[in-house]
Structure formats: structure tokens, C-alpha cells
Enzyme design. Structure first.
Site, PDB file in Angstrom:
ATOM      1  N   ASP A 133      -4.970  12.862  16.385  1.00 20.82           N
ATOM      2  CA  ASP A 133      -6.059  13.772  16.727  1.00 20.82           C
ATOM      3  C   ASP A 133      -7.376  13.005  16.832  1.00 20.82           C
ATOM      4  OD1 ASP A 133      -7.215  16.250  17.259  1.00 20.82           O
ATOM      5  OD2 ASP A 133      -7.582  16.687  15.143  1.00 20.82           O
TER       6      ASP A 133
ATOM      7  N   HIS B  53     -15.623  22.516  15.047  1.00 23.47           N
ATOM      8  CA  HIS B  53     -14.839  21.987  13.935  1.00 23.47           C
ATOM      9  C   HIS B  53     -15.465  22.400  12.602  1.00 23.47           C
ATOM     10  CE1 HIS B  53     -13.544  18.827  16.984  1.00 23.47           C
ATOM     11  NE2 HIS B  53     -12.426  19.427  16.623  1.00 23.47           N
ATOM     12  N   GLY B  54     -14.613  22.625  11.602  1.00 24.99           N
ATOM     13  CA  GLY B  54     -15.115  22.943  10.270  1.00 24.99           C
ATOM     14  C   GLY B  54     -14.997  24.417   9.945  1.00 24.99           C
TER      15      GLY B  54
ATOM     16  N   SER C 216      -9.807  27.052  13.261  1.00 27.79           N
ATOM     17  CA  SER C 216     -10.052  27.686  11.958  1.00 27.79           C
ATOM     18  C   SER C 216     -11.247  28.631  12.017  1.00 27.79           C
ATOM     19  CB  SER C 216     -10.315  26.626  10.887  1.00 27.79           C
ATOM     20  OG  SER C 216      -9.170  25.847  10.655  1.00 27.79           O
TER      21      SER C 216
ATOM     22  N   ASN D 291      -5.488  23.834  17.524  1.00 20.53           N
ATOM     23  CA  ASN D 291      -5.672  22.930  16.386  1.00 20.53           C
ATOM     24  C   ASN D 291      -6.295  23.675  15.209  1.00 20.53           C
ATOM     25  OD1 ASN D 291      -4.922  21.019  18.302  1.00 20.53           O
ATOM     26  ND2 ASN D 291      -6.450  19.530  17.650  1.00 20.53           N
ATOM     27  N   VAL D 292      -5.672  23.559  14.053  1.00 19.94           N
ATOM     28  CA  VAL D 292      -6.198  24.155  12.828  1.00 19.94           C
ATOM     29  C   VAL D 292      -6.106  23.128  11.709  1.00 19.94           C
ATOM     30  CG1 VAL D 292      -5.703  25.838  11.000  1.00 19.94           C
ATOM     31  CG2 VAL D 292      -5.763  26.578  13.392  1.00 19.94           C
TER      32      VAL D 292
END
Length: 283
Positions: free
Chosen positions: A82, A177-178, A210, A229-230
């Protein structure tokens, strides 16, 4: 059933569902993810982040045992690097046995991104591995990086996909992200996704899955996202369990604590597999 992402993502594209790619960093997290996928007979991708590999164990130590897990699994399992931004490191991961890599040259000007990614596609063919590319740049919640400049330009994305020959394309249309602040759900610009899907008809990737909200996830899958993507939610499930367990029993031994926390991780992975509509889709 150790495979590259290509076959599973091509089938997901034709079948209008998505494959979950869960960020792991050790054998325990990888084991939890594979077990969750087996329970639901779903194909699965083990994401190993370049930064985690560099800071933790390294690809040469993690890859071989995870490949063994994959070969012993009853579902298809891919291992994907990734956000591989270091060309030398990406090539090393391919040599170490990764079945898929993300060549993330999105921080470069578009022509350089095309050239770097195209070269990696050619190199990966030696190993029979698939390649994911990125156009636009996924923001970070921590650095408040989600803004108009981060959204993917659909016309550039279509040109990028055609010129590089990638197997999957990561695009930015609202996620970061995050972990988001509690109660916050990002606003997705689905018109970006719609135009890129129509212009490429290829597997598209949602990074930063997420905390995006179940409705956003469902709509993304319906409109052409084939890989999600998680990482943060998966890790948070472990942390939340450990926190609560230590409050109840601060003297619990480390083995039991980690072993039991894996169940929380499995439950979170299964929740996302169901959202992605990949239940029962493994060969």
C-alpha cells in the site's frame, strides 16, 4: 489460494461489488483478516503499508509467512503493498513475493507519475503481479489535507489509466486517511467517480474507507468502486477492545489480551465485507 489482485478485481468490476483491502502490520492482524474472509467466503486483500514495513519488521520477514497463510486459506488472498512511493522498495517487495503493489507516484507532476507507474507495470509483469496507480492525492484527516486540490481530475485519470496499463486506479473524491472526528461523515463527490468509471470501465479504488459512513460506502460500490481500503477502523477495533479489557482486568497476560483482541478485528472486517457486497464471491 494466493493470487494477485487482478483476477478478483476484474470479477468485482463485472459483478458490481468491491473487495476489501485491510491494512495489516503483523501476523496476528493478517490472520484475523483471512479468518474473517473465510467465514464469509469472500476474496480478501492484505494491505501492507510501505511506511509500516520500513518502521516495523520489513517485507522480507512478513511476506513469506503471510503467503503461507494465503496458500492454506480457503478463499483467494492477495498481498498488496500500500502506498509504495519508493521505487526501489516497491521492486524489492515484488522480489520478496508480493502478488500486487501500489505504485504511488501521485506526488509527482502528472507526466512523471505516468512514466514511473508505467515502468512499474512493466517490471511487475516479470513476477505476474498486478499494479495499482493513483491520480489525485488522498488527504489526511490529521493534516487537514482534504480540499479541492486533492480531488481527482476525471480527464487526467482516464488518460493516466490508458497510458500506464495499470490494473486498478485509486481516485480521490471525498475520503481521507485516518479517523474522522466523532459524528463527522465526509461528503463524497460522486460525479467524479461516475465520470472516471464511464471513461475507464476498470476497477477503481477507494482509499481512506474508515469512517466514511455506510451510505457512502454502499453508493460507492453501486457506482463502480471495486476495492476499498480500510486501516484505521480495523486497528481501532483492536485498540478499543484492549482498552476495555484492561479496565476490567489490568493483570491479564499479554498472550490472552492480543489473542482475544483479534476477534474484535475479525468482526470489523466482516462488517466491511458485507458492505462491499463481496460475501460468497471467492472462487
Amino acid at each position: 489460494m494466493y493470487v494477485s489482485m487482478k483476477g478478483m478485481l476484474d470479477r468485482a468490476n463485472r459483478g458490481n461489488y468491491a473487495i476489501m483491502a485491510i491494512n495489516c502490520f503483523n501476523l496476528e492482524t493478517a490472520k484475523a483478516v483471512i479468518e474473517a474472509a473465510q467465514e464469509l467466503r469472500a476474496p480478501i486483500i492484505i494491505n501492507l503499508l510501505q511506511d509500516h514495513l520500513k518502521e516495523h519488521l520489513g517485507s522480507h520477514l512478513l511476506t513469506e509467512p503471510i503467503i503461507r497463510m494465503a496458500n492454506e486459506a480457503r478463499v483467494e488472498v492477495a498481498i498488496n503493498l500500500d502506498h509504495g512511493s519508493d521505487v526501489g522498495f516497491v521492486k524489492r517487495c515484488l522480489k520478496d513475493g508480493f502478488s500486487s503493489v501500489m505504485m504511488d507516484a501521485s506526488g509527482y507532476p502528472i507526466e512523471e507519475n505516468i512514466e514511473i507507474t508505467k515502468n512499474m507495470v512493466e517490471f511487475a509483469k516479470i513476477f505476474g503481479a498486478s499494479v495499482e496507480g493513483e491520480i489525485g492525492h488522498i488527504g489526511s484527516v490529521a493534516n487537514n489535507m482534504s480540499n479541492d486540490a486533492m480531488y481527482t481530475d476525471p480527464d487526467l485519470a482516464i488518460d493516466f489509466a490508458q497510458k500506464t496499463g495499470i490494473d486498478a486506479l485509486a481516485i480521490s473524491y471525498g475520503s481521507s486517511h485516518g479517523s474522522y472526528p466523532e459524528g463527522h461523515v465526509p461528503k463524497f463527490r460522486f460525479e467524479i467517480l461516475d465520470k472516471i468509471k464511464k471513461g475507464t470501465n476498470m476497477p477503481l479504488v477507494l482509499h481512506g474507507g474508515s469512517g466514511c459512513g455506510e451510505d457512502n460506502i454502499r453508493k460507492s460500490v453501486e457506482r463502480g468502486i471495486n476495492k476499498i481500503n480500510v486501516g484505521s477502523d480495523f486497528m481501532k477495533a483492536h485498540v478499543d477492545y484492549i482498552y476495555e479489557r484492561l479496565k476490567r482486568d489490568p493483570t491479564i497476560n499479554y498472550f490472552d489480551l492480543i489473542h482475544q483482541s483479534m476477534d474484535a478485528g475479525r468482526k470489523e472486517v466482516k462488517r466491511y465485507i458485507k458492505l462491499s457486497k463481496s460475501t460468497g464471491k471467492s472462487l
